[in-house]
Design a protein around this motif. Structure first.
Motif, PDB file in Angstrom:
ATOM      1  N   ASN A  99      29.889  48.802  32.740  1.00  0.00           N
ATOM      2  CA  ASN A  99      29.802  50.044  31.969  1.00  0.00           C
ATOM      3  C   ASN A  99      28.754  50.973  32.588  1.00  0.00           C
ATOM      4  OD1 ASN A  99      30.549  51.877  29.990  1.00  0.00           O
ATOM      5  ND2 ASN A  99      28.981  51.162  28.570  1.00  0.00           N
ATOM      6  N   HIS A 100      28.823  51.062  33.917  1.00  0.00           N
ATOM      7  CA  HIS A 100      27.888  51.898  34.681  1.00  0.00           C
ATOM      8  C   HIS A 100      28.657  52.453  35.872  1.00  0.00           C
ATOM      9  CE1 HIS A 100      24.066  53.454  35.799  1.00  0.00           C
ATOM     10  NE2 HIS A 100      24.079  52.844  36.968  1.00  0.00           N
ATOM     11  N   HIS A 101      28.825  53.764  35.910  1.00  0.00           N
ATOM     12  CA  HIS A 101      29.757  54.372  36.857  1.00  0.00           C
ATOM     13  C   HIS A 101      29.025  55.206  37.910  1.00  0.00           C
ATOM     14  CE1 HIS A 101      31.728  53.485  33.035  1.00  0.00           C
ATOM     15  NE2 HIS A 101      32.686  53.035  33.821  1.00  0.00           N
ATOM     16  N   PRO A 102      29.438  55.074  39.166  1.00  0.00           N
ATOM     17  CA  PRO A 102      28.742  55.759  40.254  1.00  0.00           C
ATOM     18  C   PRO A 102      29.093  57.235  40.349  1.00  0.00           C
ATOM     19  CG  PRO A 102      30.628  54.598  41.132  1.00  0.00           C
ATOM     20  CD  PRO A 102      30.544  54.243  39.662  1.00  0.00           C
ATOM     21  N   GLU A 103      28.188  57.961  40.960  1.00  0.00           N
ATOM     22  CA  GLU A 103      28.480  59.319  41.428  1.00  0.00           C
ATOM     23  C   GLU A 103      28.850  59.124  42.891  1.00  0.00           C
ATOM     24  OE1 GLU A 103      25.849  63.131  42.764  1.00  0.00           O
ATOM     25  OE2 GLU A 103      25.340  62.219  40.833  1.00  0.00           O
ATOM     26  N   TRP A 104      30.064  59.501  43.257  1.00  0.00           N
ATOM     27  CA  TRP A 104      30.478  59.272  44.632  1.00  0.00           C
ATOM     28  C   TRP A 104      31.509  60.291  45.080  1.00  0.00           C
ATOM     29  CZ3 TRP A 104      33.097  53.764  44.147  1.00  0.00           C
ATOM     30  CH2 TRP A 104      34.116  53.809  43.211  1.00  0.00           C
ATOM     31  N   THR A 105      31.614  60.419  46.396  1.00  0.00           N
ATOM     32  CA  THR A 105      32.633  61.276  46.994  1.00  0.00           C
ATOM     33  C   THR A 105      33.303  60.491  48.117  1.00  0.00           C
ATOM     34  OG1 THR A 105      31.062  62.243  48.560  1.00  0.00           O
ATOM     35  CG2 THR A 105      31.410  63.435  46.489  1.00  0.00           C
ATOM     36  N   ASN A 106      34.508  60.904  48.420  1.00  0.00           N
ATOM     37  CA  ASN A 106      35.270  60.266  49.489  1.00  0.00           C
ATOM     38  C   ASN A 106      35.913  61.347  50.343  1.00  0.00           C
ATOM     39  OD1 ASN A 106      38.564  59.274  49.745  1.00  0.00           O
ATOM     40  ND2 ASN A 106      37.010  58.277  50.957  1.00  0.00           N
TER      41      ASN A 106
END
Length: 97
Positions: free
Chosen positions: A54-61
């Motif tokens: 229940n912990h979501h990353p900030e990410w880009t691809n």
């Protein structure tokens, strides 16, 4: 509410996380894969782990790269044990190639 880690606790955690660095109030890493398919597969596997925590990353691809920043919103955007736990799970899934 999560408790932010101290600077020493963050440094100690980074000593166990290859390729990760402190970026302001976040932990950050860029993963590089052989293809878009591998990068997307990594993100899919991490999504299941993030949901379980229940912990979501900030990410880009973009194509074969996944850029990740981890911080905890309910701790004012600071680094907590939740971020370290997710980073460790990400490391088990796949690293820089």
């Amino acid at each position: 509410m999560s408790t932010p880690l101290t600077a020493k606790e963050i440094q100690d955690a980074l000593g166990e996380l290859q390729g990760w660095a402190r970026d302001g109030d976040a932990l950050a890493k860029t993963y590089v894969f052989g293809s878009f398919r591998e990068a997307f597969g990594f993100m899919t596997r991490v999504a299941f782990e993030a949901e379980a925590l229940n912990h979501h990353p900030e990410w880009t691809n973009v194509y074969n790269r996944v850029v990740v920043r981890l911080s905890t919103h309910d701790a004012g955007g600071k680094v907590t044990a939740k971020d370290v736990a997710l980073a460790k799970r990400m490391e088990r899934i796949g690293g820089v190639k």
